[in-house]
Design a protein around this motif. Structure first.
Motif, PDB file in Angstrom:
ATOM      1  N   ILE A 116       5.164  -1.758   7.196  1.00 23.96           N
ATOM      2  CA  ILE A 116       5.492  -0.474   6.232  1.00 23.96           C
ATOM      3  C   ILE A 116       6.894  -0.146   6.705  1.00 23.96           C
ATOM      4  O   ILE A 116       7.771   0.343   6.017  1.00 23.96           O
ATOM      5  CB  ILE A 116       4.236   0.720   5.948  1.00 23.96           C
ATOM      6  CG1 ILE A 116       3.204   0.022   5.064  1.00 23.96           C
ATOM      7  CG2 ILE A 116       5.201   1.589   5.168  1.00 23.96           C
ATOM      8  CD1 ILE A 116       2.209   0.897   4.884  1.00 23.96           C
ATOM      9  N   THR A 117       7.097   0.313   8.146  1.00 18.99           N
ATOM     10  CA  THR A 117       8.086   0.862   8.824  1.00 18.99           C
ATOM     11  C   THR A 117       9.406   0.051   8.608  1.00 18.99           C
ATOM     12  O   THR A 117      10.347   0.552   8.244  1.00 18.99           O
ATOM     13  CB  THR A 117       7.862   1.353  10.088  1.00 18.99           C
ATOM     14  OG1 THR A 117       6.733   2.413  10.068  1.00 18.99           O
ATOM     15  CG2 THR A 117       9.154   2.077  10.833  1.00 18.99           C
ATOM     16  N   SER A 166      10.407  -0.347   4.917  1.00 19.81           N
ATOM     17  CA  SER A 166      11.106   1.052   4.326  1.00 19.81           C
ATOM     18  C   SER A 166      12.601   0.928   4.935  1.00 19.81           C
ATOM     19  O   SER A 166      13.394   1.648   4.218  1.00 19.81           O
ATOM     20  CB  SER A 166      10.201   2.293   4.616  1.00 19.81           C
ATOM     21  OG  SER A 166       9.924   2.162   6.172  1.00 19.81           O
ATOM     22  N   SER A 167      12.943   0.797   6.103  1.00 21.65           N
ATOM     23  CA  SER A 167      13.939   0.661   6.761  1.00 21.65           C
ATOM     24  C   SER A 167      15.032  -0.224   6.345  1.00 21.65           C
ATOM     25  O   SER A 167      16.032  -0.050   6.170  1.00 21.65           O
ATOM     26  CB  SER A 167      13.767   0.141   8.352  1.00 21.65           C
ATOM     27  OG  SER A 167      12.796   1.311   8.910  1.00 21.65           O
ATOM     28  N   VAL A 195      12.187   7.483   0.560  1.00 27.79           N
ATOM     29  CA  VAL A 195      11.662   6.298   1.179  1.00 27.79           C
ATOM     30  C   VAL A 195      10.527   6.822   2.177  1.00 27.79           C
ATOM     31  O   VAL A 195       9.603   6.238   2.189  1.00 27.79           O
ATOM     32  CB  VAL A 195      12.749   5.440   1.834  1.00 27.79           C
ATOM     33  CG1 VAL A 195      12.122   4.280   2.352  1.00 27.79           C
ATOM     34  CG2 VAL A 195      13.492   5.013   0.611  1.00 27.79           C
ATOM     35  N   SER A 207       6.558   5.743   1.552  1.00 24.73           N
ATOM     36  CA  SER A 207       6.193   4.924   2.942  1.00 24.73           C
ATOM     37  C   SER A 207       4.981   5.517   3.581  1.00 24.73           C
ATOM     38  O   SER A 207       4.246   4.894   3.886  1.00 24.73           O
ATOM     39  CB  SER A 207       7.086   4.508   3.622  1.00 24.73           C
ATOM     40  OG  SER A 207       7.687   5.526   4.281  1.00 24.73           O
ATOM     41  N   LEU A 226       1.809   5.543   1.413  1.00 24.19           N
ATOM     42  CA  LEU A 226       1.291   4.147   1.564  1.00 24.19           C
ATOM     43  C   LEU A 226       0.644   3.727   2.845  1.00 24.19           C
ATOM     44  O   LEU A 226      -0.416   3.074   2.909  1.00 24.19           O
ATOM     45  CB  LEU A 226       2.483   3.228   1.020  1.00 24.19           C
ATOM     46  CG  LEU A 226       2.051   1.696   1.008  1.00 24.19           C
ATOM     47  CD1 LEU A 226       1.070   1.617  -0.146  1.00 24.19           C
ATOM     48  CD2 LEU A 226       3.208   0.900   0.894  1.00 24.19           C
ATOM     49  N   ASP A 227       1.368   4.257   3.712  1.00 25.66           N
ATOM     50  CA  ASP A 227       0.742   3.747   5.153  1.00 25.66           C
ATOM     51  C   ASP A 227      -0.751   4.869   5.288  1.00 25.66           C
ATOM     52  O   ASP A 227      -1.691   4.366   5.811  1.00 25.66           O
ATOM     53  CB  ASP A 227       1.695   4.519   6.211  1.00 25.66           C
ATOM     54  CG  ASP A 227       1.005   4.159   7.676  1.00 25.66           C
ATOM     55  OD1 ASP A 227       0.565   3.218   7.879  1.00 25.66           O
ATOM     56  OD2 ASP A 227       1.149   5.338   8.370  1.00 25.66           O
TER      57      ASP A 227
END
Length: 386
Positions: A31-32, A35-36, A358, A362, A365-366
């Motif tokens: 996810i990180t 999102s980046s 963002v 994120s 979601l995480d």
């Protein structure tokens, strides 16, 4: 002492982060990374908007007065020779420009559309040798040429030294020139012969008109125009033809200069005449437009909309003048376009909104995936020991 420390701890209003949030998971890494990438793409998009210009549009009342309107045109007539094609312009203020020749260029075209000759209208007339003088004799070596105007002269001092000058005075008188061969200037210049030589040819006419910024019309039609009893007519007797084919192609028609994004609806429009005679009409609504680029340079121009109509007519009637007519009217509303850069503060605000948005999405979601995995794992462990 321990009691005092316990009371002080109870005053802590800053809750500590749950130790679960320190756990590193595979889903959190994915996810990180995702999102980046999303943040980077949104940042690039916002940066492009900041570096490039945006166009602001406004509608204003047009308060301009006493201005002129420049009409740029390029029209091809595949079945009308240049020798018989004329251009007239008139407006509601009463100003008229008949048989316009200045700032106009004509190209003679063969049946395949190839250029035979190109010249500015009114230039290049044949030189007259020993023409007929106004007093009736031929020009002598020691005399200055002063040709007869054949009754159309205004004063005794008027001279007509070319066929065009005779035709112009006839036009002002409202007379038709039925037999050019009876005019010495026209006969010597080969006026009728030139018409016969160009029979079957086409003509491309281009240039510009400078007219008052009021409603009016301009038209392309065969024959020389004049007014007779207050009616605008064209002298067609000299051509001895029953009909004229006014099929045409508008290569370009613009009111004013070009500016980015302008669309001229009549560019490359073509029409073919099917009936023996008639008048093709375009009704234009012209909207004044001002375009200002990011450097502050201003372009005064116009946009327009158009409707079309073909009026079939009976041959031989004055009301059935063959030709292509453009009737234009001015809108009272002016459109302004202004190029602008987005301010740096606006750009910075958008970047912060992108990063915050963002990260928030994120994070949610995480958290959802992490707690979902833990709940499933606990259920699996309970099932294993039961």
């Amino acid at each position: 002492m321990d009691n005092v420390m316990s009371k002080i701890r109870s005053l802590d209003t800053y809750p500590k982060i749950n130790e679960d949030f320190y756990s590193r998971t595979l889903s959190g890494g994915v996810i990180t990374l995702a999102s980046s990438i999303v943040m980077f793409l949104l940042f690039i998009s916002e940066l492009r908007l900041y570096l490039y210009t945006v166009t602001e549009t406004q509608l204003l009342v047009d308060t301009s007065r006493g201005e002129t309107l420049r009409i740029n045109f390029d029209v091809t007539f595949p079945a009308l020779p240049c020798s018989i094609l004329s251009l007239d312009a008139m407006d509601i203020s009463g100003e008229q420009h008949l048989d316009v020749k200045h700032d106009i260029v004509k190209k003679r075209l063969d049946t395949h559309g190839n250029v035979i000759e190109e010249r500015q209208d009114g230039i290049g007339a044949p030189k007259i040798e020993k023409p007929l003088q106004r007093h009736g004799g031929r020009l002598e070596h020691n005399e200055t040429y002063c040709g007869s105007c054949y009754g159309a002269e205004v004063s005794d001092d008027d001279c007509c030294n070319s066929c065009d000058e005779v035709r112009e005075l006839y036009r002002k008188k409202g007379w038709a020139l039925s037999n050019p061969d009876s005019i010495d200037q026209c006969k010597r210049e080969g006026f009728l012969q030139r018409i016969k030589d160009e029979e079957g040819e086409g003509c491309n006419i281009y240039g510009f008109l400078e007219v008052n910024k009021v409603a009016g019309n301009f038209h392309f039609a065969p024959g020389q125009s004049f007014h007779q009893s207050g009616v605008h007519v064209h002298d067609l007797l000299v051509f001895q033809k029953d009909s004229f084919n006014v099929s045409h192609k508008i290569n370009k028609l613009a009111f004013g200069g070009y500016f980015p994004g302008v669309v001229n609806p009549l560019d490359r429009v073509q029409w073919t005449q099917e009936t023996p005679s008639g008048m093709y009409q375009y009704f234009l609504k012209v909207v004044p437009t001002v375009y200002t680029d990011v450097r502050g340079h201003t372009i005064q121009s116009n946009q327009f909309s158009v409707t079309e109509h073909f009026r079939s007519a009976e041959v031989g009637l004055l009301q059935s003048l063959p030709g292509v007519f453009f009737f234009y009217d001015l809108s009272p509303i002016k459109v302004t376009f202004a190029e602008e850069h987005i301010s740096f503060l606006h750009f910075l605000t958008n970047v912060c909104a992108i990063v915050g948005g963002v990260f928030t999405v994120s994070g949610i979601l995480d958290s959802f995936i992490y707690h979902g995995q833990r709940a499933i794992k606990k259920k699996m462990e309970i099932g294993k020991f039961s």
